[in-house]
Design a protein around this motif. Structure first.
Motif, PDB file in Angstrom:
ATOM      1  N   UNK A 136       0.822  -1.213   0.000  1.00 33.52           N
ATOM      2  CA  UNK A 136       0.000   0.000   0.000  1.00 33.52           C
ATOM      3  C   UNK A 136       0.854   1.260   0.000  1.00 33.52           C
ATOM      4  N   UNK A 137       1.999   1.214   0.654  1.00 37.07           N
ATOM      5  CA  UNK A 137       2.885   2.381   0.719  1.00 37.07           C
ATOM      6  C   UNK A 137       3.806   2.511  -0.488  1.00 37.07           C
ATOM      7  N   UNK A 138       3.898   1.491  -1.304  1.00 32.48           N
ATOM      8  CA  UNK A 138       4.853   1.470  -2.425  1.00 32.48           C
ATOM      9  C   UNK A 138       4.751   2.686  -3.355  1.00 32.48           C
ATOM     10  N   UNK A 139       3.555   3.197  -3.657  1.00 31.29           N
ATOM     11  CA  UNK A 139       3.492   4.358  -4.552  1.00 31.29           C
ATOM     12  C   UNK A 139       4.045   5.655  -3.952  1.00 31.29           C
ATOM     13  N   UNK A 150       9.633  11.152   1.087  1.00 31.16           N
ATOM     14  CA  UNK A 150       9.070  12.354   1.722  1.00 31.16           C
ATOM     15  C   UNK A 150       7.585  12.158   2.048  1.00 31.16           C
ATOM     16  N   UNK A 151       6.843  11.560   1.134  1.00 24.27           N
ATOM     17  CA  UNK A 151       5.422  11.302   1.380  1.00 24.27           C
ATOM     18  C   UNK A 151       5.220  10.311   2.532  1.00 24.27           C
ATOM     19  N   UNK A 152       6.072   9.320   2.604  1.00 20.66           N
ATOM     20  CA  UNK A 152       5.976   8.357   3.713  1.00 20.66           C
ATOM     21  C   UNK A 152       6.211   9.044   5.058  1.00 20.66           C
ATOM     22  N   UNK A 208       1.557  12.581  10.181  1.00 18.80           N
ATOM     23  CA  UNK A 208       0.113  12.751  10.338  1.00 18.80           C
ATOM     24  C   UNK A 208      -0.454  11.656  11.228  1.00 18.80           C
ATOM     25  N   UNK A 209      -0.027  10.416  10.996  1.00 14.99           N
ATOM     26  CA  UNK A 209      -0.512   9.295  11.812  1.00 14.99           C
ATOM     27  C   UNK A 209      -0.106   9.480  13.269  1.00 14.99           C
TER      28      UNK A 209
END
Length: 171
Positions: free
Chosen positions: A116-119, A123-125, A131-132
């Protein structure tokens, strides 16, 4: 249609459903069933010696549901009951086969979440993690709610748990 929050509420809801359904499907294989069975394996791996009553509360089960769950874990050869802290209670401990099953559940969970995180780029991760952390750190009110939120977490990958940090920050 104009959404004042840019659709963030709908997007968060859809993302929660996607993540939840993918994780549920992933952990069903190793545990042989979804939901509480997989969750119980992970909880008991990280917190050996809890009682069935504590497990019931953490997983949100009824008393008969918890008794059935403990029976299923024992029938699979994944759980043993030992004397508890008082004469009336029994401490729940995973057998070596139960620990292996819990590791299989966590491995399946990790694979689906990594997919799910692959895309996302690095920086986005990091933004997503921030946020989490912000959203989760304020949700814990006691050790039971901490255990509930982290019931499928691989604690080895999160030594500085932001959810637990939120509990420590409470007055």
């Amino acid at each position: 249609m104009y959404l004042p929050d840019g659709g963030a509420t709908n997007l968060l809801g859809a993302l929660a459903l996607l993540v939840g359904s993918r994780m549920r499907a992933a952990v069903t294989g190793p545990a042989g069933a979804g939901g509480a069975l997989a969750e119980a394996l992970v909880v008991l791996k990280d917190q050996p010696g809890v009682t069935a009553e504590w497990l019931r509360q953490v997983l949100g089960l009824t008393q008969p549901g918890a008794a059935h769950l403990v029976r299923r874990l024992r029938e699979q050869g994944w759980l043993e009951r030992r004397p508890g802290p008082d004469a009336r209670s029994r401490a729940l401990h995973l057998t070596p086969a139960g620990v292996a099953a819990a590791r299989d559940v966590l491995r399946a969970r990790e694979e689906v979440l990594a997919d799910l995180l692959a895309p996302l780029d690095a920086e986005q991760r990091e933004q997503l993690a921030g946020i989490a952390r912000t959203l989760l750190r304020h949700e814990v009110t006691d050790r039971r709610s901490l255990a509930y939120l982290c019931r499928l977490c691989d604690r080895a990958h999160c030594p500085a748990c932001p959810v637990h940090a939120g509990l420590r920050e409470e007055p």
